[in-house]
Design an enzyme around this catalytic site. Structure first.
Site, PDB file in Angstrom:
ATOM      1  N   SER A 239       6.776 -14.044   1.718  1.00 22.83           N
ATOM      2  CA  SER A 239       5.916 -15.171   1.419  1.00 22.83           C
ATOM      3  C   SER A 239       4.490 -14.868   1.879  1.00 22.83           C
ATOM      4  O   SER A 239       3.920 -13.868   1.441  1.00 22.83           O
ATOM      5  CB  SER A 239       6.509 -16.417   2.083  1.00 22.83           C
ATOM      6  OG  SER A 239       6.033 -17.596   1.520  1.00 22.83           O
ATOM      7  N   ASP A 457      10.919 -18.528  -8.357  1.00 24.54           N
ATOM      8  CA  ASP A 457      10.370 -18.845  -7.035  1.00 24.54           C
ATOM      9  C   ASP A 457       9.414 -20.034  -7.131  1.00 24.54           C
ATOM     10  O   ASP A 457       8.437 -19.987  -7.878  1.00 24.54           O
ATOM     11  CB  ASP A 457       9.627 -17.633  -6.473  1.00 24.54           C
ATOM     12  CG  ASP A 457       9.377 -17.727  -4.984  1.00 24.54           C
ATOM     13  OD1 ASP A 457       8.909 -18.800  -4.540  1.00 24.54           O
ATOM     14  OD2 ASP A 457       9.638 -16.753  -4.265  1.00 24.54           O
ATOM     15  N   HIS A 487      13.153 -19.411  -3.135  1.00 31.65           N
ATOM     16  CA  HIS A 487      12.004 -18.726  -2.567  1.00 31.65           C
ATOM     17  C   HIS A 487      12.446 -17.403  -1.952  1.00 31.65           C
ATOM     18  O   HIS A 487      13.140 -17.366  -0.937  1.00 31.65           O
ATOM     19  CB  HIS A 487      11.377 -19.622  -1.504  1.00 31.65           C
ATOM     20  CG  HIS A 487      10.082 -19.109  -0.957  1.00 31.65           C
ATOM     21  ND1 HIS A 487       9.134 -18.491  -1.729  1.00 31.65           N
ATOM     22  CD2 HIS A 487       9.567 -19.140   0.312  1.00 31.65           C
ATOM     23  CE1 HIS A 487       8.102 -18.163  -0.978  1.00 31.65           C
ATOM     24  NE2 HIS A 487       8.344 -18.538   0.268  1.00 31.65           N
TER      25      HIS A 487
END
Length: 518
Positions: A239, A457, A487
């Site tokens: 991320s 995502d 995610h």
């Protein structure tokens, strides 16, 4: 106010909490530099140069010992060791004040050849690696056979002189502020809350507020590499950790070893671009969820919009003495979209809210906001805002944000208003200037970097992975695509993804650019 999904991998852990079975030295574009491991302060040429570090930093030895529990995480067990690493507060003044970074590691568990340290960043910005690493170890058990698993709390985060901008009572009081203001009174309260938050950060953080940028943390990462004794940086960024990894590769291309970036941030997007990307990503995820329940996405989204409007007019009662506001309800909807396995929880929470009970959505929102049963909030929301507002140069006015609302609403009737207002409210009246519009991640001369993009995502939409590959440069960015939901991709159920990443990290097997795991 809490920004949704500012590139956070900690949200997956929050699902468990919620009861379900995310003046510094950085210049943005064209910033570069490096230093070597040695007792001296020699500087290694990169695409630029950073100030030489004193030998008191480059020669320090880490005093590893048993990890202690904190109010936010218990002691992780005998396999884990913790320590502190000293880094300059300001890399432009490396002989000046230092700060301590909290590190955690578990030594390689196998009998085979040790490959070195594998350093993890779990996103945020603001997620605690010290708290997250032990629970993630089972996901990377094969990698642990040959790597020391290492993570840390970046500067400004948790145990690394973590910033806290307001008290728990102030955090709870702010939950009543409407993050999608409908009139002048609500807009004034919304902007005042942003101003007050920034003032609290400055009061408690002081000079540190100007030295928690992604560039500062990338430089910390290279000093950490040296002190750990690794000639190359082996790194796993998730991320927001992918943005950090890209900035590191730009600054220190000659030190890049085996680097994996999963759930990739689009480095070409500015503040508005990121907000639109995430609005689009969460609406896509919501559409996929609604289809999975047999609903038409357009009608299902409108049903949720109608529910949120009713909650905006009259917050719902919950099992506690608190109320479910519109902003908390939206936060509760966001959290289960991080993982397909959590979708049934969203179904249950929405059904309860339609019946007038906001308890389940409030529990989900508390999980995202790191609020425990006693009313104590974690530090991620504080560090997240301080770091991102130092990174981001753009400062939209409320009028500019309001003008963008029709565009955001076209992208998503559910999330558009929140994300549109957020472009102005997040860093409104911030006491420290931002550093760049977009981060510099070009890394000519770097070893290949493996990027893992997930087409479903919600927080870091898939398109960002291709953009990162392009910006890293030819023969550097290698894209692996997973056609999945949630995610991130590694450890999410795809043998193809896991075996490809493991092959790269353990054996150095670089897959072909464009490989697809379906």
């Amino acid at each position: 106010m809490t920004r949704f999904a500012r590139w956070t991998a900690a949200a997956a852990a929050a699902l468990l909490v919620a009861g379900c079975s995310g003046g510094s030295s950085g210049e943005g574009k064209n910033t570069s530099g490096g230093q070597d491991r040695s007792g001296s302060s020699a500087t290694t040429p990169s695409s630029g140069a950073s100030p030489r570090l004193p030998s008191s930093l480059t020669s320090q030895r880490l005093d590893w010992g048993a990890c202690k529990g904190t109010s936010e995480s218990p002691a992780p067990g005998d396999a884990w060791q913790c320590t502190k690493l000293k880094v300059p507060l300001d890399y432009a003044q490396p002989d000046g004040r230092t700060i301590d970074l909290a590190l955690i590691r578990a030594k390689a568990a196998g009998d085979g050849k040790r490959l070195g340290s594998l350093v993890f960043n779990f996103g945020g910005p603001g997620a605690s690696g010290v708290a997250r690493m032990p629970s993630y170890a089972s996901t990377v058990s094969k990698l642990h056979q040959r790597y020391d698993l290492v993570s840390w709390d970046p500067r400004g985060v948790a145990a690394s002189e973590g910033l806290r901008c307001r008290s728990d009572k102030e955090m709870e009081a702010a939950e009543s502020v409407d993050a999608t203001p409908d009139d002048a009174t609500e807009e004034t309260a919304y902007l005042k809350d942003a101003t007050d938050f920034g003032k609290g950060c400055l009061k408690n953080g002081g000079k540190l507020m100007s030295h928690v940028s992604t560039t500062d943390t990338a430089r910390d990462l290279d000093l950490m590499r040296q002190i750990l004794g690794d000639p190359k940086m082996h790194y796993f960024g998730i991320s927001y950790g992918t943005e950090l990894g890209g900035v590191y590769a730009h600054l220190f291309p000659e030190h890049v070893g085996r680097v994996v970036l999963d759930a990739v941030v689009d480095p070409s997007a500015d503040t508005v671009g990121h907000a639109k990307n995430q609005t689009r990503g969460f609406q896509r995820a919501l559409d996929a969820y609604l289809k999975s329940t047999g609903q038409d996405p357009k009608r299902g989204s409108q049903k949720i919009v109608d529910l949120l409007e009713r909650i905006d007019a009259k917050p719902l009662a919950a099992s506690s003495d608190r109320k479910l506001t519109q902003t908390l309800a939206l936060t509760g909807i966001v959290l289960p979209l991080y993982s397909e396995q959590a979708w049934p929880t969203l179904t249950s929470a929405l059904k309860a809210a339609e019946g007038g009970d906001g308890s389940q959505l409030l529990t989900l929102a508390d999980g995202y906001n790191e609020r425990d049963a006693s009313g104590h909030y974690g530090t991620t929301a504080h560090a997240q805002r301080v770091i991102s507002c130092l990174d981001d140069k753009q400062r939209l006015t409320p009028e500019e944000a309001e003008g963008l609302l029709p565009d955001f609403e076209r992208i998503s009737p559910v999330f558009g208003d929140f994300m549109g207002w957020d472009t102005a409210g997040w860093c409104h009246d911030w006491p420290v200037a931002g550093q760049y519009d977009t981060p510099e991640v070009s890394a000519p001369g770097s070893a290949p970097v493996l990027l893992v993009g997930n087409t479903g995502d919600p927080a870091t939409p898939y398109e960002g992975a291709r953009k990162m590959a392009d910006e890293l440069g030819k023969d550097v960015g290698v894209l692996l695509t997973w056609k999945g939901e949630g995610h991130g991709a590694y450890g999410s159920g795809s043998d193809c993804v896991d075996s490809t990443v493991n092959g790269y990290l353990l054996d150095g097997s670089v897959p072909r650019d464009g490989k697809v795991c379906s």
